[in-house]
Enzyme design. Structure first.
Site, PDB file in Angstrom:
ATOM      1  N   PHE A  49       0.867  -1.188   0.000  1.00  0.00           N
ATOM      2  CA  PHE A  49       0.000   0.000   0.000  1.00  0.00           C
ATOM      3  C   PHE A  49       0.896   1.228   0.000  1.00  0.00           C
ATOM      4  O   PHE A  49       1.557   1.518   1.003  1.00  0.00           O
ATOM      5  CB  PHE A  49      -0.858  -0.058   1.271  1.00  0.00           C
ATOM      6  CG  PHE A  49      -1.876   1.035   1.436  1.00  0.00           C
ATOM      7  CD1 PHE A  49      -3.163   0.884   0.925  1.00  0.00           C
ATOM      8  CD2 PHE A  49      -1.569   2.190   2.147  1.00  0.00           C
ATOM      9  CE1 PHE A  49      -4.126   1.865   1.120  1.00  0.00           C
ATOM     10  CE2 PHE A  49      -2.526   3.182   2.341  1.00  0.00           C
ATOM     11  CZ  PHE A  49      -3.810   3.015   1.833  1.00  0.00           C
ATOM     12  N   GLY A  50       0.965   1.918  -1.104  1.00  0.00           N
ATOM     13  CA  GLY A  50       1.897   3.031  -1.242  1.00  0.00           C
ATOM     14  C   GLY A  50       1.218   4.376  -1.100  1.00  0.00           C
ATOM     15  O   GLY A  50       0.614   4.874  -2.070  1.00  0.00           O
ATOM     16  N   THR A  70       2.692   6.892   1.728  1.00  0.00           N
ATOM     17  CA  THR A  70       3.739   7.779   2.242  1.00  0.00           C
ATOM     18  C   THR A  70       4.836   8.009   1.202  1.00  0.00           C
ATOM     19  O   THR A  70       5.175   7.101   0.441  1.00  0.00           O
ATOM     20  CB  THR A  70       4.343   7.153   3.513  1.00  0.00           C
ATOM     21  OG1 THR A  70       3.303   7.044   4.474  1.00  0.00           O
ATOM     22  CG2 THR A  70       5.462   7.990   4.087  1.00  0.00           C
ATOM     23  N   ILE A 106       7.253   1.655   2.602  1.00  0.00           N
ATOM     24  CA  ILE A 106       6.131   0.830   2.161  1.00  0.00           C
ATOM     25  C   ILE A 106       6.391  -0.631   2.521  1.00  0.00           C
ATOM     26  O   ILE A 106       7.303  -1.272   1.960  1.00  0.00           O
ATOM     27  CB  ILE A 106       5.894   1.014   0.634  1.00  0.00           C
ATOM     28  CG1 ILE A 106       5.745   2.505   0.314  1.00  0.00           C
ATOM     29  CG2 ILE A 106       4.679   0.208   0.199  1.00  0.00           C
ATOM     30  CD1 ILE A 106       4.721   3.265   1.152  1.00  0.00           C
ATOM     31  N   SER A 135      -9.574   5.938   4.601  1.00  0.00           N
ATOM     32  CA  SER A 135     -10.503   4.872   5.037  1.00  0.00           C
ATOM     33  C   SER A 135      -9.746   3.566   5.270  1.00  0.00           C
ATOM     34  O   SER A 135     -10.109   2.782   6.145  1.00  0.00           O
ATOM     35  CB  SER A 135     -11.575   4.606   3.977  1.00  0.00           C
ATOM     36  OG  SER A 135     -12.218   5.774   3.639  1.00  0.00           O
ATOM     37  N   CYS A 136      -8.709   3.332   4.464  1.00  0.00           N
ATOM     38  CA  CYS A 136      -7.897   2.119   4.670  1.00  0.00           C
ATOM     39  C   CYS A 136      -7.041   2.276   5.927  1.00  0.00           C
ATOM     40  O   CYS A 136      -6.879   1.319   6.696  1.00  0.00           O
ATOM     41  CB  CYS A 136      -7.010   1.854   3.458  1.00  0.00           C
ATOM     42  SG  CYS A 136      -7.933   1.744   1.913  1.00  0.00           S
ATOM     43  N   LEU A 137      -6.513   3.481   6.139  1.00  0.00           N
ATOM     44  CA  LEU A 137      -5.718   3.697   7.360  1.00  0.00           C
ATOM     45  C   LEU A 137      -6.574   3.450   8.600  1.00  0.00           C
ATOM     46  O   LEU A 137      -6.085   2.958   9.620  1.00  0.00           O
ATOM     47  CB  LEU A 137      -5.153   5.122   7.404  1.00  0.00           C
ATOM     48  CG  LEU A 137      -4.121   5.512   6.349  1.00  0.00           C
ATOM     49  CD1 LEU A 137      -3.536   6.893   6.671  1.00  0.00           C
ATOM     50  CD2 LEU A 137      -2.993   4.499   6.236  1.00  0.00           C
ATOM     51  N   ASN A 138      -7.865   3.776   8.528  1.00  0.00           N
ATOM     52  CA  ASN A 138      -8.738   3.492   9.687  1.00  0.00           C
ATOM     53  C   ASN A 138      -8.651   2.020  10.072  1.00  0.00           C
ATOM     54  O   ASN A 138      -8.606   1.674  11.248  1.00  0.00           O
ATOM     55  CB  ASN A 138     -10.203   3.794   9.353  1.00  0.00           C
ATOM     56  CG  ASN A 138     -10.482   5.280   9.233  1.00  0.00           C
ATOM     57  OD1 ASN A 138      -9.731   6.109   9.737  1.00  0.00           O
ATOM     58  ND2 ASN A 138     -11.575   5.612   8.555  1.00  0.00           N
ATOM     59  N   GLU A 179       0.943   5.059  10.430  1.00  0.00           N
ATOM     60  CA  GLU A 179      -0.528   5.156  10.491  1.00  0.00           C
ATOM     61  C   GLU A 179      -0.975   6.330  11.364  1.00  0.00           C
ATOM     62  O   GLU A 179      -2.006   6.255  12.036  1.00  0.00           O
ATOM     63  CB  GLU A 179      -1.174   3.865  11.036  1.00  0.00           C
ATOM     64  CG  GLU A 179      -0.631   2.578  10.488  1.00  0.00           C
ATOM     65  CD  GLU A 179      -0.874   2.429   8.999  1.00  0.00           C
ATOM     66  OE1 GLU A 179      -1.645   3.230   8.443  1.00  0.00           O
ATOM     67  OE2 GLU A 179      -0.291   1.516   8.401  1.00  0.00           O
TER      68      GLU A 179
HETATM   69  P1  TGC Z   1      -8.868  16.425   5.862  1.00  0.00           P
HETATM   70  O1  TGC Z   1      -9.223  17.701   5.181  1.00  0.00           O
HETATM   71  O2  TGC Z   1      -9.105  16.297   7.316  1.00  0.00           O
HETATM   72  O3  TGC Z   1      -9.593  15.221   5.115  1.00  0.00           O
HETATM   73  C1  TGC Z   1      -9.467  15.050   3.698  1.00  0.00           C
HETATM   74  C2  TGC Z   1     -10.564  14.113   3.277  1.00  0.00           C
HETATM   75  O4  TGC Z   1     -10.376  12.855   3.911  1.00  0.00           O
HETATM   76  C3  TGC Z   1     -11.498  12.564   4.751  1.00  0.00           C
HETATM   77  N1  TGC Z   1     -10.979  11.947   5.957  1.00  0.00           N
HETATM   78  C4  TGC Z   1     -11.226  10.688   6.291  1.00  0.00           C
HETATM   79  N2  TGC Z   1     -11.984   9.749   5.709  1.00  0.00           N
HETATM   80  C5  TGC Z   1     -12.030   8.544   6.311  1.00  0.00           C
HETATM   81  N3  TGC Z   1     -11.360   8.270   7.448  1.00  0.00           N
HETATM   82  C6  TGC Z   1     -10.587   9.192   8.049  1.00  0.00           C
HETATM   83  N4  TGC Z   1      -9.933   8.893   9.149  1.00  0.00           N
HETATM   84  C7  TGC Z   1     -10.501  10.468   7.476  1.00  0.00           C
HETATM   85  N5  TGC Z   1      -9.839  11.595   7.793  1.00  0.00           N
HETATM   86  C8  TGC Z   1     -10.141  12.479   6.855  1.00  0.00           C
HETATM   87  C9  TGC Z   1     -12.163  13.903   5.020  1.00  0.00           C
HETATM   88  O5  TGC Z   1     -13.520  13.744   5.341  1.00  0.00           O
HETATM   89  C10 TGC Z   1     -11.949  14.591   3.709  1.00  0.00           C
HETATM   90  O6  TGC Z   1     -12.884  14.059   2.777  1.00  0.00           O
HETATM   91  P2  TGC Z   1     -13.517  15.010   1.651  1.00  0.00           P
HETATM   92  O7  TGC Z   1     -14.475  14.125   0.915  1.00  0.00           O
HETATM   93  O8  TGC Z   1     -14.153  16.163   2.379  1.00  0.00           O
HETATM   94  O9  TGC Z   1     -12.375  15.455   0.795  1.00  0.00           O
HETATM   95  O10 TGC Z   1      -7.379  16.113   5.503  1.00  0.00           O
HETATM   96  P3  TGC Z   1      -6.130  16.712   6.101  1.00  0.00           P
HETATM   97  O11 TGC Z   1      -5.054  16.531   5.092  1.00  0.00           O
HETATM   98  O12 TGC Z   1      -6.387  18.071   6.667  1.00  0.00           O
HETATM   99  O13 TGC Z   1      -5.913  15.689   7.311  1.00  0.00           O
HETATM  100  C11 TGC Z   1      -4.998  15.989   8.216  1.00  0.00           C
HETATM  101  C12 TGC Z   1      -4.521  14.701   8.892  1.00  0.00           C
HETATM  102  C13 TGC Z   1      -3.254  15.047   9.633  1.00  0.00           C
HETATM  103  C14 TGC Z   1      -5.593  14.213   9.862  1.00  0.00           C
HETATM  104  C15 TGC Z   1      -4.243  13.584   7.864  1.00  0.00           C
HETATM  105  O14 TGC Z   1      -3.432  14.078   6.858  1.00  0.00           O
HETATM  106  C16 TGC Z   1      -3.611  12.372   8.488  1.00  0.00           C
HETATM  107  O15 TGC Z   1      -4.287  11.489   9.026  1.00  0.00           O
HETATM  108  N6  TGC Z   1      -2.253  12.246   8.391  1.00  0.00           N
HETATM  109  C17 TGC Z   1      -1.550  11.046   8.817  1.00  0.00           C
HETATM  110  C18 TGC Z   1      -1.296  10.197   7.627  1.00  0.00           C
HETATM  111  C19 TGC Z   1      -0.819   8.810   7.998  1.00  0.00           C
HETATM  112  O16 TGC Z   1      -1.336   8.188   8.924  1.00  0.00           O
HETATM  113  N7  TGC Z   1       0.134   8.337   7.256  1.00  0.00           N
HETATM  114  C20 TGC Z   1       0.702   7.026   7.497  1.00  0.00           C
HETATM  115  C21 TGC Z   1       0.519   6.172   6.304  1.00  0.00           C
HETATM  116  S1  TGC Z   1       1.295   4.661   6.530  1.00  0.00           S
HETATM  117  C22 TGC Z   1       1.998   4.355   5.005  1.00  0.00           C
HETATM  118  O17 TGC Z   1       1.815   4.954   4.033  1.00  0.00           O
HETATM  119  C23 TGC Z   1       2.804   3.156   4.914  1.00  0.00           C
HETATM  120  S2  TGC Z   1       1.713   1.887   4.835  1.00  0.00           S
HETATM  121  C24 TGC Z   1       2.178   0.956   6.149  1.00  0.00           C
HETATM  122  C25 TGC Z   1       3.176  -0.015   5.667  1.00  0.00           C
HETATM  123  O18 TGC Z   1       3.266  -0.243   4.476  1.00  0.00           O
HETATM  124  O19 TGC Z   1       3.878  -0.601   6.525  1.00  0.00           O
END
Ligand code: TGC
Length: 398
Positions: free
Chosen positions: A142-143, A145, A177, A251-254, A377
């Site tokens: 899942f890419g 980051t 990833i 939604s997948c991160l959830n 996450e």
């Molecule tokens: P924001 O404006 O709050 O939201 C954008 C759109 O997303 C929707 N949304 C969600 N939908 C479902 N579940 C959630 N938990 C959601 N949070 C937000 C929201 O409703 C909106 O939708 P729409 O239709 O209005 O456009 O977005 P933001 O950029 O201001 O959010 C800020 C923040 C910090 C909360 C967000 O960016 C965040 O959660 N950042 C952390 C990202 C993270 O956890 N990254 C880790 C990824 S892990 C990885 O990639 C490696 S995979 C693991 C592995 O391979 O080992």
């Protein structure tokens, strides 16, 4: 009539489960928990020190996990096991009592890669990939980051451009990833003219390169990679049709964050149990360490936080199974349980003295792993700000 437990009842209480939380689970849930616990005892515990020291992800374990029904276990249809959220949580807890790296494999495969296809894929994509992924015959990653987009995935630089014939060209880079270098299929999120979209990229596509990140001090029995994407050509049908925007990957991160809140308590429980046993056996100044007040206070603080963390996870799981879970509630558990688990593992390591820095004992390995778990996450800080925004109405990310 009194409901006070007799002395005999109290003596029977499990030292790791003072509140008898096991009573919150159904027979089916306990059966599943015990099956996974048995698997961890037989396959992970005897080998994990070597895997960790030598930075080996035991590829052979993938099919065994598929046979056990651990891959995409909470997904329904398409050959997936269709288990409940609470069952998935219990499995995550037991796996992470073995090692966070092995639980992470199950998370990346099931909660991220499979769940992206299950939620947003076409029927053809679901039928093509999900049955094989549930068996462990196809590995996914899942890419999201990127080297310069971690907490802020909306700033991603990876792009997908639609060609005149409807096909796509992808360019960019991803980082951290999980599984990418052994994966068959990658879910790659990329910015398009229509917002962020997900693409299914077979990893043998020309221009796609995954390179494991080496010299890690955490998650050593697990693979995390850099991915380079250079003029990758994909057919029109490679896009996930049913979502646009960040809510897709979020939604997948959830799903993954939900599993983490359970898993972290597994690492904590294992560290606590190791520290308790060690304290009872280790004699210093003519009595066991467990006979000293400071040691007892540490052990009590650990078990209280483990019990509270499991209660948080059970309540979250029941809400998820009822279909009423809000992502805010996942942030509560991810933040709290990772934060408490790493404190417990570090305290357990300290109780083991010098012996605690070897791989003979699990706590420092768990604590090192949890450095990754509290970071991926959504870091502690991101989940704090998600909750802060919710309770104050003020957005403090930017
Ligand atoms: P924001 O404006 O709050 O939201 C954008 C759109 O997303 C929707 N949304 C969600 N939908 C479902 N579940 C959630 N938990 C959601 N949070 C937000 C929201 O409703 C909106 O939708 P729409 O239709 O209005 O456009 O977005 P933001 O950029 O201001 O959010 C800020 C923040 C910090 C909360 C967000 O960016 C965040 O959660 N950042 C952390 C990202 C993270 O956890 N990254 C880790 C990824 S892990 C990885 O990639 C490696 S995979 C693991 C592995 O391979 O080992």
């Amino acid at each position: 009539m009194t409901t006070t437990a007799t002395t005999q009842d109290a003596a029977d209480l499990d030292n790791s489960d003072l509140l008898n939380l096991v009573g919150l689970f159904s027979e089916t849930e306990i059966e599943l928990r015990d099956k996974v616990r048995g698997f961890v005892d037989a396959r992970i515990r005897p080998n994990i020190a070597d895997w960790y020291e030598n930075a080996v992800f035991p590829r052979e374990i993938v099919a065994e996990m598929g046979d056990l029904g651990l891959l995409g276990m909470h997904l329904h249809g398409y050959g997936c096991p269709g288990r409940s959220a609470v069952e998935y949580g219990l499995a995550a807890l037991e796996l992470e009592a073995g090692d966070s790296g092995l639980r992470t494999f199950v998370s990346v495969q099931g909660s991220l890669a499979m769940s992206a296809i299950h939620k947003f894929g076409s029927e053809a994509q679901k039928n093509r990939y999900l049955p094989g992924m549930a068996k462990g015959e196809i590995i996914g990653c899942f890419g999201l980051t990127e080297p310069t987009a971690g907490s802020d995935p909306g700033s991603m630089a990876t792009t997908a451009t639609r060609n005149d014939d409807g096909s796509w060209t992808l360019n960019g880079a991803k980082r951290w990833i999980g599984l990418a270098s052994i994966a068959d299929i990658a879910v790659i999120w990329a910015a398009t003219d229509e917002g962020i979209r997900g693409f299914l990229v077979p990893t043998d596509t020309m221009g796609f390169t995954a390179t494991p990140i080496e010299q890690k001090l955490s998650m050593r029995a697990s693979i995390q990679c850099d991915i380079d994407i250079v003029d990758v050509q994909l057919p029109a049908e490679a896009v996930l049709p049913d979502v646009r925007g960040l809510k897709g990957p979020f939604s997948c991160l959830n799903e993954a964050r939900y599993g983490i809140m359970w898993g972290a308590m597994g690492a904590a429980r294992d560290s606590y149990e190791v520290a308790l046993k060690y304290a009872q056996e280790r004699m210093q100044f003519d009595k066991p360490l467990s006979g000293y007040q400071i040691t007892q206070q540490k052990l009590v603080n650990m078990v209280l936080e483990i019990q509270k963390g499991i209660l948080v996870a059970v309540q979250t799981g029941r809400l998820k199974d009822a279909g009423t879970l809000d992502p805010i509630q996942i942030s509560v558990g991810k933040l709290n349980n990772c934060r408490e688990a790493i404190t417990i593992c570090r305290e357990a390591r300290a109780m083991l003295g010098g012996n605690g820095i070897t791989l003979e004992y699990s706590p420092l390995r768990h604590a090192n792993n949890l450095e990754s778990v509290r970071t991926y996450e959504g870091t502690d800080e991101v989940h704090t700000l998600i909750l802060g925004r919710h309770i104050t109405g003020e957005q403090a990310f930017r």
